[in-house]
Structures are given as structure tokens and as C-alpha cells.
Design an enzyme around this catalytic site. Structure first.
Site, PDB file in Angstrom:
ATOM      1  N   ASP A  90     -16.956 -10.762 -22.915  1.00 52.37           N
ATOM      2  CA  ASP A  90     -17.658 -10.937 -21.642  1.00 52.37           C
ATOM      3  C   ASP A  90     -19.112 -11.339 -21.825  1.00 52.37           C
ATOM      4  O   ASP A  90     -19.590 -12.286 -21.185  1.00 52.37           O
ATOM      5  CB  ASP A  90     -17.586  -9.651 -20.801  1.00 52.37           C
TER       6      ASP A  90
ATOM      7  N   CYS B 210       5.312  -6.169   1.522  1.00 47.56           N
ATOM      8  CA  CYS B 210       5.587  -4.730   1.541  1.00 47.56           C
ATOM      9  C   CYS B 210       4.882  -4.053   2.718  1.00 47.56           C
ATOM     10  O   CYS B 210       5.223  -4.304   3.861  1.00 47.56           O
ATOM     11  CB  CYS B 210       5.211  -4.101   0.193  1.00 47.56           C
ATOM     12  N   TYR B 211       3.882  -3.222   2.469  1.00 44.21           N
ATOM     13  CA  TYR B 211       3.185  -2.580   3.600  1.00 44.21           C
ATOM     14  C   TYR B 211       2.636  -3.649   4.559  1.00 44.21           C
ATOM     15  O   TYR B 211       2.731  -3.519   5.776  1.00 44.21           O
ATOM     16  CB  TYR B 211       2.044  -1.690   3.091  1.00 44.21           C
TER      17      TYR B 211
ATOM     18  N   HIS C 259       7.740  -7.017  -3.504  1.00 42.43           N
ATOM     19  CA  HIS C 259       6.472  -7.360  -4.160  1.00 42.43           C
ATOM     20  C   HIS C 259       6.644  -8.655  -4.955  1.00 42.43           C
ATOM     21  O   HIS C 259       7.031  -8.606  -6.128  1.00 42.43           O
ATOM     22  CB  HIS C 259       6.054  -6.236  -5.117  1.00 42.43           C
TER      23      HIS C 259
ATOM     24  N   GLU D  68       4.432 -10.376  -6.261  1.00 40.16           N
ATOM     25  CA  GLU D  68       3.410 -10.484  -7.316  1.00 40.16           C
ATOM     26  C   GLU D  68       3.847  -9.841  -8.619  1.00 40.16           C
ATOM     27  O   GLU D  68       3.229 -10.053  -9.664  1.00 40.16           O
ATOM     28  CB  GLU D  68       2.087  -9.868  -6.823  1.00 40.16           C
TER      29      GLU D  68
ATOM     30  N   GLY E 218       0.851  -1.186   0.000  1.00 42.45           N
ATOM     31  CA  GLY E 218       0.000   0.000   0.000  1.00 42.45           C
ATOM     32  C   GLY E 218       0.879   1.226   0.000  1.00 42.45           C
ATOM     33  O   GLY E 218       2.078   1.117   0.192  1.00 42.45           O
TER      34      GLY E 218
ATOM     35  N   LYS F  33     -10.353 -11.175 -16.448  1.00 43.10           N
ATOM     36  CA  LYS F  33     -10.528 -11.302 -17.903  1.00 43.10           C
ATOM     37  C   LYS F  33      -9.898 -12.586 -18.466  1.00 43.10           C
ATOM     38  O   LYS F  33     -10.514 -13.287 -19.273  1.00 43.10           O
ATOM     39  CB  LYS F  33      -9.896 -10.091 -18.581  1.00 43.10           C
TER      40      LYS F  33
ATOM     41  N   GLY G 124     -21.008  -8.802 -28.978  1.00 45.27           N
ATOM     42  CA  GLY G 124     -19.926  -9.247 -29.855  1.00 45.27           C
ATOM     43  C   GLY G 124     -18.632  -9.364 -29.072  1.00 45.27           C
ATOM     44  O   GLY G 124     -17.663  -9.938 -29.544  1.00 45.27           O
TER      45      GLY G 124
END
Ligand code: XMP
Length: 530
Positions: free
Chosen positions: A240, A94-95, A182, A184, A67, A385, A237
Site C-alpha cells: 500500500d 436477499c434482504y 447472493h 456476489e 443483511g 487491495k 516495504g
């Protein structure tokens, strides 16, 4: 638009949920995705959620994100110590790491040991739970001001950097782990491995979450929610809505009617893809409304981009509502549900929420009651997604639909700078089809986020073709690379592919005598030209 009310959709419980506590600054979504890449289900919760509420979700583990704050800043988010005493494995990043350190009696101070970006990390306990099997020297991504100088009691320091004595620690007995960096972020070379070590070794979670589970769970949940009533789904189209519709179709079959409004602003072959490929893959009932004349008439004489957008939006709602009305008037069970392809990032960005949202709107079409209420069915609410694409592929949707690049709702209407006419749309469709064909042939589809092809309809310039002068329009190519469309860079495409696209467009598309490349990042340029 239509109206929908709040009614609790059946909650799809995930027995092995890992909670990612969000301390701000957009790290939480990335962490949640990485956890799912490790085949463990994850959900994001705000740091303001009371610990008792987090624990009530029965998480298998909890991750504290990074953060923007300093742990000592006034008003900086805190955590109740109870979180670390509940017996649930916790991983602070981290934070989150600094918060774990200070809450449990370690020392974090502002000793000037700032680190930003790629940083070498020295692992001092090679066989530790987090670092086993990774090199003793590895590159990690740092972004911090304060630094931890003493770990809490009972913790072993497992790594350091040149300026930070405690860059990672663990207390295996209490299942508490933390890293200053981090993991990630892709630039942390062994980040995913360290995260997986926490999940599998530290927290003892089995990696068995897949998008296949999602399909089974959602099919059951949709059946329970919809019962024997009917549902409507608007297909755009895009990925999603197509995947949401395919999932609902699998669950309730002919109780679903899909509506596709052909506004005439689609790219070449895209309407056919929906009409033929989508229906062939899913067996869905599809109502196609050809409204291209209506849209063209409404857009006649309009060049201003915002006005175009408003007209397209307004006409779309009117046509969709007319189609709804026709479906409501058909014989059959009550039409009570509206399917939407809302994704997890939409939910997180709009402040979370666990229930079912509802749409309420007044109808413009005569014949519909003022306030029809539809309950929303949102089977993709838990998914990112890339996971939606996986679900789509598993449901048998063709690649052309599932791997489709983003395309704006108002379609080619906002890729013609100037007035939209039938001739201009046809011209742009040809140019766009050539660009797409060549990008696909060069194997660049996955490297490029999207490549708008734009017609500068109000610009003409002199050229020469054959033995005569021409006075034609330019076409702009706008290939961009991006992670989320919020920022983007222009894609450094191979010159020979650009050359081929340019040659083909100027040779094959009448009235185009120049092809230009947009080399602007976003910001300052947007992705679309309008
Ligand atoms: P800009 O041009 O703002 O676009 O950089 C960011 C992303 O959003 C897409 N876009 C839209 N998508 N309806 C949509 O569904 C719209 O009205 C719309 N306008 C822009 C654009 O293609 C890019 O991916």
C-alpha cells in the site's frame, strides 16, 4: 506521529458510479468489488443515508445488499419508496430483494421456507434481462428465513426454488430487479453474469472503469491538492505505501520525499528491494534511515510480545519524526502533506467519510514544533487491495513489491518467540528466505495468503546430525489460506514442498534441527506466532 488537518481534498468524481446500499453483514464490500470486476465504478453507502442524498450522487444504478435482519423485525432497516420512483435502475439482493418486494406491495412472509447454502434455482424466464444466456437450472447461494410469495404489481417472476415461489423478479419498464440469493458469492455459479446483466442490460452502463482511469484521475487530484508544496511518505516495504508513493511521485515528482526506516527486522533482501527496485521503478527521492542498532538495543532483554510491539512502535515513530525534522529543515517549499496508503475497506470499516482525514500528534523529537499539521494525501482511498496491486503494476512497480504477501509492521521482531537478538534475526532470515524460495519455485505464492516462518528461540530439543547429537531450535511453518486475515485456515500444501523446505532449513541453517508445521485454523490460532 505527525499531525495533519482537515482540508477538503479535491473530490475525484466518477460519472458512472453505482451505489451499493449496505444493510449490514459484510455483503456490501463483496458486491462493490464484483461491480468493479465488471469494470463499473462502485461505492458503498450506509442504509441510513437519506434517499435524497443517495440520488444527489447521481448514481447510474443502485444495488441493495443483503443483511442480517428480517424485513418484519422491529427496527429493521427500511428504504424510502422514493428510491424506486426516481428512474434509477435498482437491483435488490436477499434482504434488499425482500425490502423491494414489501416496499412496492409484494408479499414476504415467514412461511418456514428457510434456505441456507447452495440451493438449486429454476429459471422460468430464460430470456429475462438478468438470466438471459444462463441455464434454466443453476446453483445459487441462499441465506434467508422469510421468503417472497407474491411479487409486486407490474413485476414478472423469473425464477423459483423448491420452497420459494418468487426467488427472482423484474420490472423491465421501471428498471427494477431483484433476486432472493447472493449473486456476489462465488457459489452462485452464474452470479457474476447476472450482476453484469443488471449493469449492462438493465442499467445500460458501459463497462469502462479501469485502474488506468484511477491513475489519471488521482494524478490530477494530487497535483491540485499539493500545488507547489512538498510531501513526505513513509515507506514500510508493503504494497500500500509503495503504490501510494509511486502514484504521488508520478504526480509531483521531486516534491515528494519518501522515508524508509530500516528497523533491522525485515526479511532477507527486502530493504534492498525498497532501496533499489522501488527507486529504480519510480525515480522517487528516498531517505533511508538505518536504525537497526537502535531497535536491537531497545529490544535487548525483552521477550514479552506486547512489550516488543510497543518498543518497536515507539522507536519507529521517533526515528520517523527525526527524519521528518531533517526534511523540514532542508531548503525548499513548505512541507505540508503526508502521504498514506489508506484503502477503501479501511474507510468503509471506520464508518465511511468523504473528506480528507487528518492526523494530529505530538512530537517526541526535540526541534519540531509541538503541533505540526500535515494534510493527508490518500490516493488509494477508493481502492480495494487487488486494485491497488493492479495500479502498482501499471505504474511499473516490480512483482516482488506489488504481489508481496502481508507482512506485519513489527517484522521478524514478532516472529521470534523469545528475545530478539542479531544472531536470531540472521538465523530466522535464512530460514524464511529458504521457505519463500521454495514456495515460489513450487508456484504456490498466489495460493497461499502468507506463510510466517517462526523461530522458537526459547525452545531447544535433541536431534542428531552427522554422527553427533544436537540441541537446536525448532522452526515453525505457518502457511495459511485466507480472504482477509480475519479468519484463516492452514494451507494443505504438497508434502514434497514441505519436505524440501524442511530438509533445506535443517541442512542450511545452523542451530535449527527441527521444522514443524502449524495445522491450526484462525480462530482459535492467530496467523502470527508472537
Ligand atoms: P493475526 O496474527 O492477528 O494477524 O492473525 C492478522 C494479519 O495481520 C498481520 N499483522 C500485522 N500487520 N502490523 C501490520 O501491518 C502489525 O502489527 C501486525 N500484526 C499482525 C498478520 O501478518 C496477518 O496478515
Amino acid at each position: 506521529m505527525s499531525t495533519a488537518t482537515s482540508a477538503a481534498a479535491p473530490d475525484v468524481s466518477n460519472p458512472d458510479v453505482v451505489l451499493v446500499v449496505d444493510f449490514g453483514a459484510q455483503y456490501a464490500q463483496l458486491i462493490a468489488r464484483r461491480v468493479r470486476e465488471a469494470r463499473v465504478y462502485s461505492e458503498i453507502v450506509p442504509s441510513t443515508m437519506p434517499v435524497a442524498e443517495m440520488l444527489a450522487k447521481n448514481p447510474k444504478a443502485i444495488i441493495l445488499s443483503g443483511g442480517p435482519s428480517s424485513v418484519y423485525a422491529e427496527g429493521a432497516p427500511r428504504l424510502d419508496r422514493a428510491l424506486f420512483e426516481a428512474g434509477v435502475p435498482v437491483f435488490g439482493m436477499c434482504y434488499g430483494f425482500q425490502l423491494m418486494a414489501t416496499t412496492l406491495g409484494g408479499t414476504v412472509d415467514d412461511n418456514g421456507a428457510r434456505e441456507y447454502g447452495r440451493t438449486p434455482l429454476s429459471v422460468s424466464r430464460a430470456g429475462s434481462t438478468l438470466f438471459e444466456g444462463t441455464p434454466t437450472e443453476q446453483s445459487v447461494w441462499m441465506s434467508h428465513g422469510d421468503a417472497c410469495s407474491a411479487a409486486p404489481e407490474g413485476f414478472t417472476v423469473t425464477a423459483s426454488t423448491d420452497v420459494v415461489p418468487v426467488a427472482a423478479f423484474e420490472n423491465d419498464e421501471k428498471k427494477l430487479y431483484g433476486v432472493q440469493y447472493h449473486p456476489e458469492v462465488m457459489h452462485s455459479t452464474y452470479g457474476q453474469q447476472v450482476l453484469e446483466h443488471f449493469l449492462y442490460r438493465g442499467a445500460g452502463i458501459e463497462p469502462n472503469w479501469t485502474t488506468g482511469n484511477v491513475i489519471e484521475e488521482q494524478v490530477a487530484a494530487i497535483r491540485e491538492q499539493v500545488g507547489d508544496k512538498r510531501a513526505i511518505c513513509g515507506l514500510s516495504g508493503g504494497v500500500d505505501s509503495a503504490v501510494a508513493a509511486a502514484l504521488v511521485q508520478k504526480a509531483i515528482g521531486s516534491q515528494l520525499t519518501c522515508v524508509y526506516v530500516d528497523h533491522g527486522l525485515m526479511r532477507k533482501d527486502e530493504t534492498e528491494q525498497v532501496e533499489k527496485d522501488f527507486v529504480a521503478a519510480t525515480g522517487a527521492n528516498l531517505k533511508v534511515v538505518d536504525a537497526s542498532e537502535r531497535f536491537l538495543n531497545a529490544l535487548a532483554g525483552v521477550s514479552d510480545p506486547e512489550t516488543k510491539r510497543k518498543i518497536i512502535g515507539r522507536e519507529f515513530i521517533r526515528v520517523f519524526e527525526q527524519a521528518q525534522l531533517e526534511i523540514l529543515q532542508e531548503d525548499g517549499p513548505e512541507v505540508a502533506f503526508l502521504v498514506q496508503g489508506t484503502l477503501y475497506p479501511d474507510i468503509v470499516e471506520s464508518g465511511g467519510g468523504t473528506g480528507t482525514a487528518n492526523i494530529k500528534s505530538h512530537h517526541n523529537v526535540g526541534g519540531l514544533p509541538d503541533d505540526i499539521e500535515f494534510e493527508l494525501v490518500e490516493p488509494l482511498r477508493q481502492l480495494f487491495k487487488d486494485e491497488v496491486r493492479m495500479v502498482g503494476a501499471e505504474l511499473g512497480l516490480p512483482d516482488e513489491i506489488v504481489q508481496r504477501q502481508p507482512f506485519p509492521g513489527p517484522g521478524l521482531g514478532i516472529r521470534i518467540v523469545g528475545e530478539v537478538t542479531k544472531d536470531r534475526l540472521d538465523l530466522l532470515r535464512e530460514a524464511d528466505a529458504i521457505a519463500r524460495e521454495e514456495l515460489t519455485a513450487a508456484g504456490l505464492d498466489r495460493d497461499i495468503w502468507q506463510c510466517p516462518v517462526v523461530l522458537l528461540a526459547d525452545v531447544r530439543s535433541v536431534g542428531v546430525q552427522g554422527d553427533g547429537r544436537t540441541y537446536g531450535h525448532p522452526i515453525v511453518l505457518r502457511p495459511v489460506s485466507s480472504e482477509d486475515a480475519m479468519t484463516a485456515d492452514w494451507t494443505r500444501m504438497p508434502y514434497d514442498v514441505l519436505a524440501k523446505i524442511s530438509t533445506r532449513i535443517t541442512n542450511e541453517v545452523a542451530d535449527v534441527n527441527r521444522v514443524v508445521l502449524d495445522v491450526t485454523s484462525k480462530p482459535p490460532g492467530t496467523i502470527e506466532w508472537e
